[in-house]
Design a protein around this motif. Sequence first.
Motif, PDB file in Angstrom:
ATOM      1  N   ALA A 246      13.500 -26.313  30.421  1.00 54.11           N
ATOM      2  CA  ALA A 246      12.450 -25.759  29.565  1.00 54.11           C
ATOM      3  C   ALA A 246      13.008 -24.627  28.703  1.00 54.11           C
ATOM      4  O   ALA A 246      12.700 -24.518  27.517  1.00 54.11           O
ATOM      5  N   ASP A 247      13.853 -23.789  29.304  1.00 55.58           N
ATOM      6  CA  ASP A 247      14.479 -22.692  28.549  1.00 55.58           C
ATOM      7  C   ASP A 247      15.376 -23.237  27.440  1.00 55.58           C
ATOM      8  O   ASP A 247      15.361 -22.745  26.310  1.00 55.58           O
ATOM      9  N   LEU A 248      16.163 -24.258  27.775  1.00 56.40           N
ATOM     10  CA  LEU A 248      17.089 -24.825  26.796  1.00 56.40           C
ATOM     11  C   LEU A 248      16.356 -25.473  25.624  1.00 56.40           C
ATOM     12  O   LEU A 248      16.818 -25.419  24.481  1.00 56.40           O
ATOM     13  N   LEU A 249      15.210 -26.089  25.918  1.00 62.53           N
ATOM     14  CA  LEU A 249      14.445 -26.774  24.876  1.00 62.53           C
ATOM     15  C   LEU A 249      13.531 -25.827  24.108  1.00 62.53           C
ATOM     16  O   LEU A 249      12.956 -26.208  23.091  1.00 62.53           O
ATOM     17  N   GLY A 250      13.391 -24.609  24.624  1.00 59.00           N
ATOM     18  CA  GLY A 250      12.523 -23.647  23.950  1.00 59.00           C
ATOM     19  C   GLY A 250      11.056 -23.868  24.235  1.00 59.00           C
ATOM     20  O   GLY A 250      10.196 -23.562  23.411  1.00 59.00           O
ATOM     21  N   HIS A 251      10.740 -24.377  25.441  1.00 56.39           N
ATOM     22  CA  HIS A 251       9.351 -24.613  25.825  1.00 56.39           C
ATOM     23  C   HIS A 251       8.807 -23.426  26.610  1.00 56.39           C
ATOM     24  O   HIS A 251       9.475 -22.915  27.508  1.00 56.39           O
ATOM     25  N   SER A 252       7.597 -23.005  26.305  1.00 64.34           N
ATOM     26  CA  SER A 252       6.961 -21.930  27.071  1.00 64.34           C
ATOM     27  C   SER A 252       6.181 -22.497  28.248  1.00 64.34           C
ATOM     28  O   SER A 252       5.827 -21.775  29.171  1.00 64.34           O
ATOM     29  N   ASN A 253       5.922 -23.797  28.216  1.00 68.76           N
ATOM     30  CA  ASN A 253       5.167 -24.457  29.278  1.00 68.76           C
ATOM     31  C   ASN A 253       6.006 -25.592  29.870  1.00 68.76           C
ATOM     32  O   ASN A 253       6.397 -26.515  29.157  1.00 68.76           O
ATOM     33  N   VAL A 254       6.254 -25.528  31.166  1.00 70.40           N
ATOM     34  CA  VAL A 254       7.076 -26.546  31.836  1.00 70.40           C
ATOM     35  C   VAL A 254       6.431 -27.923  31.761  1.00 70.40           C
ATOM     36  O   VAL A 254       7.124 -28.942  31.775  1.00 70.40           O
ATOM     37  N   ASN A 255       5.099 -27.966  31.667  1.00 67.76           N
ATOM     38  CA  ASN A 255       4.421 -29.258  31.567  1.00 67.76           C
ATOM     39  C   ASN A 255       4.835 -30.012  30.303  1.00 67.76           C
ATOM     40  O   ASN A 255       4.873 -31.238  30.279  1.00 67.76           O
ATOM     41  N   THR A 256       5.150 -29.273  29.263  1.00 63.75           N
ATOM     42  CA  THR A 256       5.649 -29.905  28.042  1.00 63.75           C
ATOM     43  C   THR A 256       7.009 -30.523  28.308  1.00 63.75           C
ATOM     44  O   THR A 256       7.311 -31.625  27.846  1.00 63.75           O
ATOM     45  N   THR A 257       7.825 -29.826  29.087  1.00 65.69           N
ATOM     46  CA  THR A 257       9.176 -30.295  29.396  1.00 65.69           C
ATOM     47  C   THR A 257       9.139 -31.583  30.217  1.00 65.69           C
ATOM     48  O   THR A 257      10.011 -32.442  30.065  1.00 65.69           O
ATOM     49  N   ARG A 258       8.124 -31.730  31.059  1.00 66.32           N
ATOM     50  CA  ARG A 258       8.020 -32.916  31.910  1.00 66.32           C
ATOM     51  C   ARG A 258       7.973 -34.195  31.077  1.00 66.32           C
ATOM     52  O   ARG A 258       8.458 -35.244  31.514  1.00 66.32           O
TER      53      ARG A 258
END
Length: 286
Positions: A246-258
């Motif tokens: 999530a950090d690498l992709l620049g996401h503030s919400n882990v659910n987006t990363t899923r």
Amino acid sequence: MENKITRSKIEEFHKKLIEDEKSEATIEKYIRDVEAFFAFVGDEPVTKETAMRYKEYLKKNYKPASVNSMLAAVNRFFREMGWFGCVVKALKIQREAFRSGERELSREEYFRLLAAARENGNTRLYLLMQTLCATGIRVSELPFITVEAARAGRSVVSLKGKTRTVLMPAALCRELKRYIKDRGLKSGSIFVTKSGRAMDRSNVLHEMKALCETAGVERKKVFPHNLRHLFACLFYQKEKDLSRLADLLGHSNVNTTRIYTCVSGAEQERQIEQLGLVMEIEKKTA
């Protein structure tokens, strides 16, 4: 006082989106969706009932994800106008457990695209695709891949009020520095058009699609965002660290990363088969 949509209100909304530093693509979509709602209601006052009727109309004519996307734009417009009582709820959509294999770009297909770019003599695209895939950045973040970033081994990306540092693999930096030297670039964005403008999604998509036939990869699999998805999938398969991804992709919400860690149905079938939790009784032969 009646809530009525007018051209002046749409223009007011447009200016607000610009002030909020929304991307051109986002602004264009929001205005298009609000215009569609305007066409639906005409001179009729906007009420909660009107918005609900529009929601039902969308449900009959569009897929759920599209309905929610269009409602998000209209709801944003309502909030900007202070029409909070008109806001409607989005549709509840169960997240797919796996991604369609028809759009899944494999590592091997990615390398075939790279080989095709080299064969076509398109060094810029060859390195651009590697940059997207090796860092996981969005195509809109390409302007931050600069001469200075290649030399430092990291890029500071600052968009929409968010800033993060993107790490760049050493091998990628070496390739980029050779390209910089060959092109005589002194500073600024590396991936630019002949006129000196930063490459955008439209430029990149067009050039990537031109590789499909040579690379033997289906066109529907070839678009810039799929390189970011491939990065995410391979990183998660190796590290199994959703928070770090999530950090690498620049996401503030882990659910987006899923969403990015979804594998294809075929891959899930393979994983389930490998669990070996079924005991088969061999048939006796006569």
